[in-house]
Each structure stands twice: as C-alpha cells, then as structure tokens.
Design an enzyme around this catalytic site. Structure first.
Site, PDB file in Angstrom:
ATOM      1  CE1 TYR A  51      -4.297   0.240  -0.444  1.00  0.00           C
ATOM      2  CE2 TYR A  51      -4.332  -1.600   1.087  1.00  0.00           C
ATOM      3  CZ  TYR A  51      -4.963  -0.806   0.139  1.00  0.00           C
ATOM      4  OH  TYR A  51      -6.245  -1.072  -0.228  1.00  0.00           O
ATOM      5  CD  GLU A  53      -4.786   4.664   0.574  1.00  0.00           C
ATOM      6  OE1 GLU A  53      -4.408   4.029   1.574  1.00  0.00           O
ATOM      7  OE2 GLU A  53      -5.967   4.957   0.336  1.00  0.00           O
ATOM      8  CG  ASP A 197      -8.082  10.173 -24.430  1.00  0.00           C
ATOM      9  OD1 ASP A 197      -7.050   9.492 -24.550  1.00  0.00           O
ATOM     10  OD2 ASP A 197      -9.158   9.726 -24.024  1.00  0.00           O
ATOM     11  CB  THR A 223      -4.286   3.655 -22.118  1.00  0.00           C
ATOM     12  OG1 THR A 223      -4.164   3.740 -23.537  1.00  0.00           O
ATOM     13  CG2 THR A 223      -5.723   3.910 -21.713  1.00  0.00           C
ATOM     14  CE  LYS A 226      -6.821   2.242 -26.040  1.00  0.00           C
ATOM     15  NZ  LYS A 226      -6.950   2.935 -24.754  1.00  0.00           N
ATOM     16  NE  ARG A 232      -5.622  -4.282 -20.350  1.00  0.00           N
ATOM     17  CZ  ARG A 232      -6.198  -3.926 -21.504  1.00  0.00           C
ATOM     18  NH1 ARG A 232      -7.223  -3.122 -21.504  1.00  0.00           N
ATOM     19  NH2 ARG A 232      -5.743  -4.385 -22.646  1.00  0.00           N
TER      20      ARG A 232
HETATM   21  N1  DSN Z   1     -11.748   0.597 -25.478  1.00  0.00           N
HETATM   22  C1  DSN Z   1     -10.685   1.318 -26.124  1.00  0.00           C
HETATM   23  C2  DSN Z   1     -10.640   1.070 -27.590  1.00  0.00           C
HETATM   24  O1  DSN Z   1     -10.831  -0.058 -27.992  1.00  0.00           O
HETATM   25  O2  DSN Z   1     -10.390   1.990 -28.359  1.00  0.00           O
HETATM   26  C3  DSN Z   1     -10.714   2.775 -25.831  1.00  0.00           C
HETATM   27  O3  DSN Z   1     -10.547   2.967 -24.482  1.00  0.00           O
END
Ligand code: DSN
Length: 428
Positions: A51, A53, A197, A223, A226, A232
């Site tokens: 933990y 925080e 974003d 994120t 990707k 993740r």
């Molecule tokens: N769910 C994602 C996508 O497939 O583009 C976006 O967060």
C-alpha cells in the site's frame, strides 16, 4: 506458473489457453498490443503487496522506500519521453485519467466539447451515458460528411457558439493525424482549457510519428497499453501550474492506493520507449496500417478517408453483403480479431454497425511488415467474402495459424513451455 497450476487449475487453464490464443491468432484490435516479458515480470511482482497511498516522500504508510524509487523513475521517464512539465502515473486506466482532469479543471456547471462517439470519440469525451456527459453539459463535434475528416473551421464555430470550458481532442477511431495546434487555437479563442486524450497514439507520439500535443494542451491523458505497448493503465501529463490539482484529484480525489506493480511496469515500458528501436517500431506500425488499408482497397474495399496516418483504419462494409458484427464474428472464426465499429454517419446501430476497426500495433510488435499486411488483407477479404462457407473458413484458419507460428509473440520468454504442457489436474 507452477504454483498457479497447483493452486488453481481453472485459472491456470484459462491463462494457458489465452497464451495459445495470442500466439496462434492474429490480433488486429486497434487498442491492443503485446507488452514485453520485462513488463510482465514487473506487473507480476511482489509490489502488488504494498500500500502506498500518497506520492513519493509523502505516503500514508511506512515501508515505501522501494516503491518511491519505482514511482519516481516512472515519472521521470515519462517526463523525458513526452517532454512534459508534470506527470501523474497513478490512474488505473485511461478513463480514470480523464476523470481526474475533469475533476481538476471543472465544476459541475461547466461545459465540455469533445468528439462524438459515433464519429470516433470515446465514452469519456462527453457521451450521455458516461459521467462526462452526465455531470457536465456536453456538446460534440464530428467529421465532415463528405471527407470524413475533422474540419477545424466547423469545430471553431461550434466552440464559439457552445462556449465550452474544456475542449477534448483525441479519438478511438480516427485514422488521420490530429492537428493539436489548431485545437490549441480554438481553445484559446473561446477561453477553454484543452485536454488531449492521446491514448491510441501515445506510442506514435513518443516515437515521433504523430504531431505532439504537449506544447498545445493544458492536460494530456493516455493509457499505457495501446501503441505505447506497456501494461494496462493510465497516466496524465500537464503543465506545472496544474500539477498540485491533478495530483489531488487522482489521490485522494478519485483513487485510493496506487497499483505499485503496475506503476513499475509503466516505468519499464517508458524506459523501453526511450530506447533504440522504439521509433522504428512506431514507423513500421504506421507503414503496416497503410499497407493493410491499401491491400484491402486493392481488393475492392472502402477504407474511411481512403487510408491512414496512424495505426488504425475503419473499413466501411456498406458496399459488401455483411455488417460489422458478422464480419467481426467470421474473422474471429478464422483466428483474426478485429472489432465491429460504427462508421461516421452510420445507418446501423452500435450493436451491428456498418464497419470494422483494424489496427496494426500488435502485428507490428510481432515483427510483421508490409508484405505480411498484404497477406492479412487477403485473408480478411476471403473470410468476409464467404462468411458462411466452412471450406473457406477451414482453409483460411489453417493459413493464419501456420503464418502466426513464424512470428512468436514472446521470443525469449519461457512462459509458453510449462503452460503448453498438459499436467494432471489437481482438482479434488
Ligand atoms: N476501449 C478502447 C478502444 O478499444 O479503443 C478505448 O478505451
């Protein structure tokens, strides 16, 4: 994974089958990728037990010296990679990164302007059923009906009439470069803050294959998993003047304990993105998406906007005898994973759709290049052209499986060894 096999045969079995699925099938879902064994090791480490925080040097628990090292490294590497003034690496996901920005920048009477989800935007960009469209008054911009491109003059007009407090740029299904400097001008003109974003294109931006939003945006969210190819999770970049507010809104505003094993994995992937070869992989990702789109155009398919500047494109199936849902299903049947996706001005609904979204990041990570993209376009065409023909399905499936064997997902990782062995069940 011997311990897991001993303790929980069912979960072990599901993971084993997922390893095989990832190895034997072709992943073309545009938001997916494969992270490295080093990232997997950090993610699976004992840091999950801790933990922490708070933030480095300001924790609410003792024993945080080691996780402080980890989080500081993640922050410093992300700052260097993206040239950001401040970074928060604690958001558990992209949606939570976006939520933290909304909470830092807005109060409930404020207005937001984001890209319409039916034109390629994300749930968190003002969709009516998402917190972003429920807490705030939201309006959307879309693409031009003829060109299917963002029209910055039209967005400017929309911003002038709607007077948003926050403008959101970025998309989940838009295949052309986004002009962040234009969004900066629009935000400045109407006195709005700008959030970019960059979740889909973070790897391309880090790899210098897409224009950089950082100079123009007050906040940049992302994120890690990707095109960036990490674990993740999510993170936020912002100008120094927003640092304290962003940090407060992530913790204690929205989240409790940070996932230190995931933050370690984020740090590893930022290091990988700073290393030699990353820019080249991102260049190849774009080249591959272009080659696959062209391969489909050559076979009589309509690609929205006629091509791509990034890692994805939308295939418009309107002129084919199949909808997006059935195309997704029939491609999965031959071992090719894509997702059904609305196309701009779609006459079908989100459940069946007129399109599919196709991405090149995962295939590129496996080492595939332009000539392989043309083979893939051929399999997609054969499967979609005869969706209910079992002979075609069997033949394409075999070719896809054989092809995948030549491009191992994890070259040096020992994971598939024990996983692929069949052992006695420990279930009583
Ligand atoms: N769910 C994602 C996508 O497939 O583009 C976006 O967060």
């Amino acid at each position: 994974m011997d311990s897991l096999k001993q303790v929980d045969r069912e979960i072990w079995q599901a993971i084993k089958e997922e390893v095989e699925r990832q190895q034997c099938h072709l992943e073309l879902i545009a938001s997916e990728n494969y992270c490295t064994p080093a990232v997997l090791e950090a993610q699976g480490s004992v840091l999950t037990n801790k933990y922490a925080e708070g933030y480095p040097n300001k924790r609410y628990y003792s024993g945080c010296d080691n996780v402080d090292v980890v989080e500081r490294l993640a922050i410093e590497r992300a700052k260097k990679l993206f040239g950001a003034e401040h970074v928060n690496v604690q958001p558990h996901s992209g949606s939570q990164a976006n939520m933290a920005v909304y909470f830092a920048a807005l109060t409930p009477e404020h207005r937001v302007l984001g890209m319409d989800i039916t034109h390629g935007g994300h749930l968190t960009h003002g969709f009516s059923k998402n917190f972003s469209g429920q807490i705030y008054e939201a309006a959307t911009y879309g693409v031009d009906r003829d060109t299917k491109l963002l029209d910055y003059e039209v967005i400017m007009e929309k911003a002038r009439s709607f007077q948003p407090d926050l403008i959101i740029a970025g998309a989940s299904a838009y295949s052309r470069a986004i002009d962040f400097s234009k969004f900066g001008e629009i935000a400045e003109e109407v006195g709005a803050l700008l959030m970019v974003d960059m979740a889909h294109i973070a790897g391309l931006i880090a790899g210098k294959q897409h224009p950089d939003p950082v100079p123009y945006a007050d906040f940049v969210t992302s994120t890690n998993h990707k095109t960036l190819g990490g674990p993740r999770g999510g993170f936020i970049l912002c100008k120094a003047k927003y640092a304290a507010k962003i940090d407060q809104k992530v913790f204690p505003g929205m989240q409790g304990g940070p996932l230190m094993h995931i933050i370690a994995a984020k740090a590893v992937s930022f290091k990988e993105a700073l290393s030699d070869g990353f820019c080249e992989r991102q260049r190849q990702t774009v080249a591959n998406a272009r080659a696959m789109a062209q391969g489909l155009i050559n076979r009589g398919y309509d690609v929205i906007t006629g091509g791509t500047d990034n890692h994805l494109f939308l295939l418009d199936l309107t002129n084919k005898d199949i909808n997006g849902r059935d195309a997704q299903e029939c491609l999965a049947g031959v071992g090719i994973y894509v997702n059904k996706n609305l196309i701009p001005f779609d006459e079908r609904g989100a459940f069946d759709t007129s399109g599919i979204r196709i991405g090149s990041a995962a295939a590129t990570t496996r080492g595939m290049k332009e000539q392989e993209m043309d083979c893939i376009a051929g399999w997609i065409d054969r499967a979609i052209s005869s969706p209910w023909d079992e002979e075609v399905k069997k033949a394409v499936q075999k070719e896809v499986t054989d092809f995948c064997a030549a491009f191992p997902v994890y070259q040096n990782v020992t994971m598939p060894g024990p996983l692929l062995e069949e052992g006695p069940s420990t279930e009583k």
